[in-house]
Design a protein around this motif. Structure first.
Motif, mmCIF file in Angstrom:
data_model
loop_
_atom_site.group_PDB
_atom_site.id
_atom_site.type_symbol
_atom_site.label_atom_id
_atom_site.label_comp_id
_atom_site.label_asym_id
_atom_site.label_seq_id
_atom_site.Cartn_x
_atom_site.Cartn_y
_atom_site.Cartn_z
ATOM 1 N N MET A 77 0.854 -1.180 0.000
ATOM 2 C CA MET A 77 0.000 0.000 0.000
ATOM 3 C C MET A 77 0.897 1.240 0.000
ATOM 4 O O MET A 77 1.913 1.281 0.693
ATOM 5 C CB MET A 77 -0.919 -0.003 1.234
ATOM 6 C CG MET A 77 -1.785 1.232 1.320
ATOM 7 S SD MET A 77 -2.856 1.354 2.776
ATOM 8 C CE MET A 77 -3.849 -0.088 2.631
ATOM 9 N N TYR A 88 -8.401 -4.123 -0.212
ATOM 10 C CA TYR A 88 -9.056 -3.704 1.029
ATOM 11 C C TYR A 88 -10.484 -3.206 0.798
ATOM 12 O O TYR A 88 -11.378 -3.471 1.612
ATOM 13 C CB TYR A 88 -8.229 -2.640 1.756
ATOM 14 C CG TYR A 88 -6.829 -3.112 2.031
ATOM 15 C CD1 TYR A 88 -6.562 -4.007 3.059
ATOM 16 C CD2 TYR A 88 -5.765 -2.709 1.226
ATOM 17 C CE1 TYR A 88 -5.281 -4.472 3.303
ATOM 18 C CE2 TYR A 88 -4.471 -3.169 1.464
ATOM 19 C CZ TYR A 88 -4.237 -4.051 2.504
ATOM 20 O OH TYR A 88 -2.979 -4.523 2.730
ATOM 21 N N LYS A 132 -1.275 6.816 1.590
ATOM 22 C CA LYS A 132 -2.635 6.314 1.773
ATOM 23 C C LYS A 132 -2.761 5.643 3.145
ATOM 24 O O LYS A 132 -3.763 5.831 3.842
ATOM 25 C CB LYS A 132 -3.008 5.333 0.655
ATOM 26 C CG LYS A 132 -4.449 4.872 0.700
ATOM 27 C CD LYS A 132 -5.410 6.032 0.514
ATOM 28 C CE LYS A 132 -6.853 5.566 0.464
ATOM 29 N NZ LYS A 132 -7.799 6.680 0.341
ATOM 30 N N LEU A 133 -1.747 4.902 3.541
ATOM 31 C CA LEU A 133 -1.768 4.249 4.853
ATOM 32 C C LEU A 133 -1.843 5.287 5.966
ATOM 33 O O LEU A 133 -2.638 5.147 6.905
ATOM 34 C CB LEU A 133 -0.538 3.361 5.028
ATOM 35 C CG LEU A 133 -0.416 2.639 6.367
ATOM 36 C CD1 LEU A 133 -1.626 1.753 6.634
ATOM 37 C CD2 LEU A 133 0.866 1.832 6.404
ATOM 38 N N THR A 137 2.397 4.522 1.064
ATOM 39 C CA THR A 137 2.594 4.989 2.445
ATOM 40 C C THR A 137 1.718 6.186 2.785
ATOM 41 O O THR A 137 1.217 6.292 3.914
ATOM 42 C CB THR A 137 4.076 5.321 2.707
ATOM 43 O OG1 THR A 137 4.518 6.279 1.747
ATOM 44 C CG2 THR A 137 4.928 4.066 2.624
#
Length: 185
Positions: free
Chosen positions: A1, A104, A5-6, A3
């Motif tokens: 993912m 997700y 967005k995380l 970073t």
């Protein structure tokens, strides 16, 4: 993912730490939505032996994510929540889910739809535990934090949700007895 967005996802989830619930802790402060979700997941973990046929990892995931919509709307107690409130929370939640990267977004959408349908054993367990945890928290809080409605609601809240399980019915009965004892102290 990615970073960024995380970090964005974790920032959204942080709202659950800041959003308080109607419930109070035993130390006299409002409980956060995150605290409720954490203890609910812990609760599910300790019931693995009671439901060997269930995917308890899925139940724990449901417990972790079940109130994520409140990151956008805040907590509205069940006795005040309207159909319009439910619709708005669901709309904002699904907008967020759809903004997540694959896989997700599809995984969480399927899980939320399963939770809403309440047809699988896992969804029934999560929902029953969610109701039960609320009553346990009320019983741990000082009686002065209760509103008049809770003196009756806390006696039967969640009874229908535990009906599928002998173990959960016994647990709910024990919690009922704790509630009666608290009220009559």
């Amino acid at each position: 993912m990615d970073t960024r967005k995380l970090i964005e996802i974790l920032g959204t989830a942080e709202n659950l730490k800041n959003n308080t619930r109607h419930s109070w802790t035993s130390q006299g402060r409002h409980e956060s939505v995150a605290e409720h979700s954490w203890r609910l997941a812990l609760f599910a973990y300790f019931l693995k032996d009671e439901f060997p046929e269930a995917d308890m990892d899925k139940v724990i995931k449901m417990c972790i994510f079940h109130d994520m919509g409140e990151a956008f709307t805040g907590d509205i107690p069940s006795f005040n929540k309207t159909a319009q409130d439910e619709e708005e929370e669901s709309k904002q939640l699904y907008n967020w889910v759809d903004s997540l990267p694959a896989p997700y977004n599809t995984e969480l959408r399927a899980m939320y739809e399963e939770m809403e349908a309440l047809e699988t054993l896992e969804a029934k367990i999560y929902k029953a535990l969610d109701k039960i945890e609320v009553i346990i928290q009320h019983n741990e809080a000082d009686l002065s934090t209760w509103i008049p409605l809770e003196y009756t609601t806390n006696l039967d809240y969640g009874n229908g949700n535990v009906a599928f399980s002998e173990y959960l019915k016994k647990l709910r009965k024990d919690i009922y007895n704790d509630t009666v004892q608290k009220i009559h102290k």
